[in-house]
Design a protein around this motif. Structure first.
Motif, PDB file in Angstrom:
ATOM      1  N   ALA A  49       0.832  -1.207   0.000  1.00  0.00           N
ATOM      2  CA  ALA A  49       0.000   0.000   0.000  1.00  0.00           C
ATOM      3  C   ALA A  49       0.864   1.253   0.000  1.00  0.00           C
ATOM      4  N   ASP A  50       1.944   1.246   0.800  1.00  0.00           N
ATOM      5  CA  ASP A  50       2.857   2.393   0.828  1.00  0.00           C
ATOM      6  C   ASP A  50       3.488   2.618  -0.539  1.00  0.00           C
ATOM      7  N   ALA A  51       3.889   1.514  -1.177  1.00  0.00           N
ATOM      8  CA  ALA A  51       4.532   1.621  -2.481  1.00  0.00           C
ATOM      9  C   ALA A  51       3.568   2.168  -3.532  1.00  0.00           C
ATOM     10  N   ILE A  52       2.340   1.670  -3.545  1.00  0.00           N
ATOM     11  CA  ILE A  52       1.359   2.132  -4.528  1.00  0.00           C
ATOM     12  C   ILE A  52       0.997   3.588  -4.273  1.00  0.00           C
ATOM     13  N   GLY A  90       3.982   9.874  -7.298  1.00  0.00           N
ATOM     14  CA  GLY A  90       5.239  10.136  -7.984  1.00  0.00           C
ATOM     15  C   GLY A  90       6.408  10.408  -7.064  1.00  0.00           C
ATOM     16  N   THR A  91       6.381   9.812  -5.866  1.00  0.00           N
ATOM     17  CA  THR A  91       7.428  10.098  -4.878  1.00  0.00           C
ATOM     18  C   THR A  91       8.374   8.924  -4.664  1.00  0.00           C
ATOM     19  N   VAL A  92       8.513   8.065  -5.657  1.00  0.00           N
ATOM     20  CA  VAL A  92       9.479   6.974  -5.543  1.00  0.00           C
ATOM     21  C   VAL A  92      10.865   7.476  -5.939  1.00  0.00           C
ATOM     22  N   THR A  93      11.893   6.755  -5.484  1.00  0.00           N
ATOM     23  CA  THR A  93      13.270   7.046  -5.884  1.00  0.00           C
ATOM     24  C   THR A  93      13.647   6.088  -7.002  1.00  0.00           C
ATOM     25  N   PHE A 125      13.605   0.782  -8.552  1.00  0.00           N
ATOM     26  CA  PHE A 125      13.006   1.849  -7.760  1.00  0.00           C
ATOM     27  C   PHE A 125      13.093   1.480  -6.293  1.00  0.00           C
ATOM     28  N   SER A 126      12.977   2.488  -5.434  1.00  0.00           N
ATOM     29  CA  SER A 126      12.902   2.270  -3.981  1.00  0.00           C
ATOM     30  C   SER A 126      12.057   3.389  -3.416  1.00  0.00           C
ATOM     31  N   LEU A 127      11.614   3.200  -2.181  1.00  0.00           N
ATOM     32  CA  LEU A 127      10.805   4.221  -1.520  1.00  0.00           C
ATOM     33  C   LEU A 127      11.718   5.166  -0.746  1.00  0.00           C
TER      34      LEU A 127
END
Length: 372
Positions: free
Chosen positions: A346-349, A355-358, A370-372
């Motif tokens: 859920a956090d990842a989605i 649009g806040t993924v690394t 990608f990473s959070l």
């Protein structure tokens, strides 16, 4: 009616394709993924046509669009879409003598130019456009600087972006201003991390292959969805051996050879798109939604070696049983409901939607992550 479409896949008759790429498995995969329109892949192959014949009209409600990919004399790949297999049979007859054998490979190499292929496709009433247009191998912009340079006086009906590009990469290229963009999976496997990993939302008037082609002709593609371009394995300019990334200027100075191991430096899609973007401000386009396959998200959040581990597959099954299909989970289901199945997913989605993924860009043949 809005339909989710993946219009470029392959068959077991193509190189490096799973033997499980069979019509029944593909339709089952479409239901799991949430795809309502699927290309057949490799429609020039006579045996593959026969295997699809019983499934062209099916009780799943999934529209099957005859589709093939072809390589021209310059090694550029083209996607062809038709209303029925008869058009591909006609096209095969028109190309007789220009291919060693249409029966030995799903993606044939023909001794014709892009202009000649497009003209023949239009002669039988099919649509045609460059496959994965920005990829630095076997693609239009790998070898040509413009649409006319590749297709001559012939027109194209769409441009397929490919896994290393999104709409922004082509939006400032004048040649493409009036051309619909498609983004498709180019899947070699029916599994959910491959099939429908990129897809389109198209407004169709009727649920038939003819209706889908009519919508593309009218430019009724209302959304594209797919990877962040940085996840593509050719996004950045990089060495094809050690994957060290370089600026375009450094690559030129090094004469496209990696000083670390002597490997070839391959120009990245990002740099190539910038070279071609001579139109100044970006031309307006339908929204492009950045998504990552649910199986890959689960794998990343679980720290697993593969999306096909027993644990990852169990979580994936829970999501499908709860929400019916994957695309609904990625796009439509409230994050609070996803959290009840798997909080980290859920956090990842949530991060993907905002649009806040690394992003850790890929290049040289190595996929980005990608990473959070």
């Amino acid at each position: 009616m809005l339909a989710t479409a993946d219009l470029h896949i392959h068959s077991p008759y193509s190189i490096a394709v799973s033997r499980f790429m069979q019509p029944e498995q593909l339709l089952a995969g479409c239901r799991t993924k949430g795809i309502r329109v699927i290309g057949t892949g490799d429609a020039l192959h006579p045996d593959w046509q026969k295997q699809w014949q019983p499934f062209l009209v099916n009780d799943t409600g999934i529209v099957v669009v005859p589709q093939g990919e072809i390589e021209d004399v310059n090694r550029v790949h083209h996607v062809i879409l038709a209303e029925d297999f008869a058009q591909f049979s006609q096209l095969r007859d028109l190309m007789d003598g220009k291919c060693k054998s249409f029966a030995t490979t799903g993606r044939p190499h023909v001794y014709l130019s892009g202009e000649e292929i497009a003209a023949l496709a239009h002669e039988v009433g099919a649509l045609v456009g460059p496959a994965h247009a920005f990829t630095p191998w076997t693609a239009m912009y790998a070898y040509f600087d413009s649409v006319p340079a590749c297709y001559g006086t012939a027109t194209i009906d769409f441009c397929e972006l490919g896994l290393s590009a999104d709409s922004s990469y082509g939006a400032a290229i004048p040649d493409l201003y009036d051309i619909p963009f498609l983004t498709n999976s180019d899947a070699h496997s029916p599994y959910p991390d491959k099939l429908g990993r990129e897809f389109n939302r198209i407004e169709i008037g009727q649920s038939t292959a003819k209706g889908v082609l009519a919508a593309i002709r009218e430019g009724a593609v209302v959304m594209n969805a797919g990877f962040f371009p940085e996840e593509g394995k050719y996004n950045r300019t990089a060495c094809t051996r050690c994957f060290t990334q370089y600026s375009l200027e450094d690559a030129i100075d090094l004469q496209w050879r990696c000083p670390a191991d002597g490997g070839i430096i391959k120009k990245g899609v990002s740099d190539r798109a910038k070279e071609l973007s001579t139109g100044g401000t970006a031309h307006p386009r339908p929204p492009y939604l950045h998504v990552i396959p649910l199986a890959q998200i689960i794998q990343t959040m679980e720290g697993s070696s593969s999306p096909n581990t027993k644990k990852c597959r169990a979580f994936y099954t829970s999501f499908i049983e709860t929400f019916e299909n994957e695309i609904a989970v990625l796009i439509d289901v409230p994050v609070s409901e996803i959290r009840a199945v798997h909080p980290k997913v859920a956090d990842a989605i949530s991060a993907l939607r905002s649009g806040t993924v690394t992003l850790h860009p890929g290049g040289g043949g190595k996929y980005g992550t990608f990473s959070l």
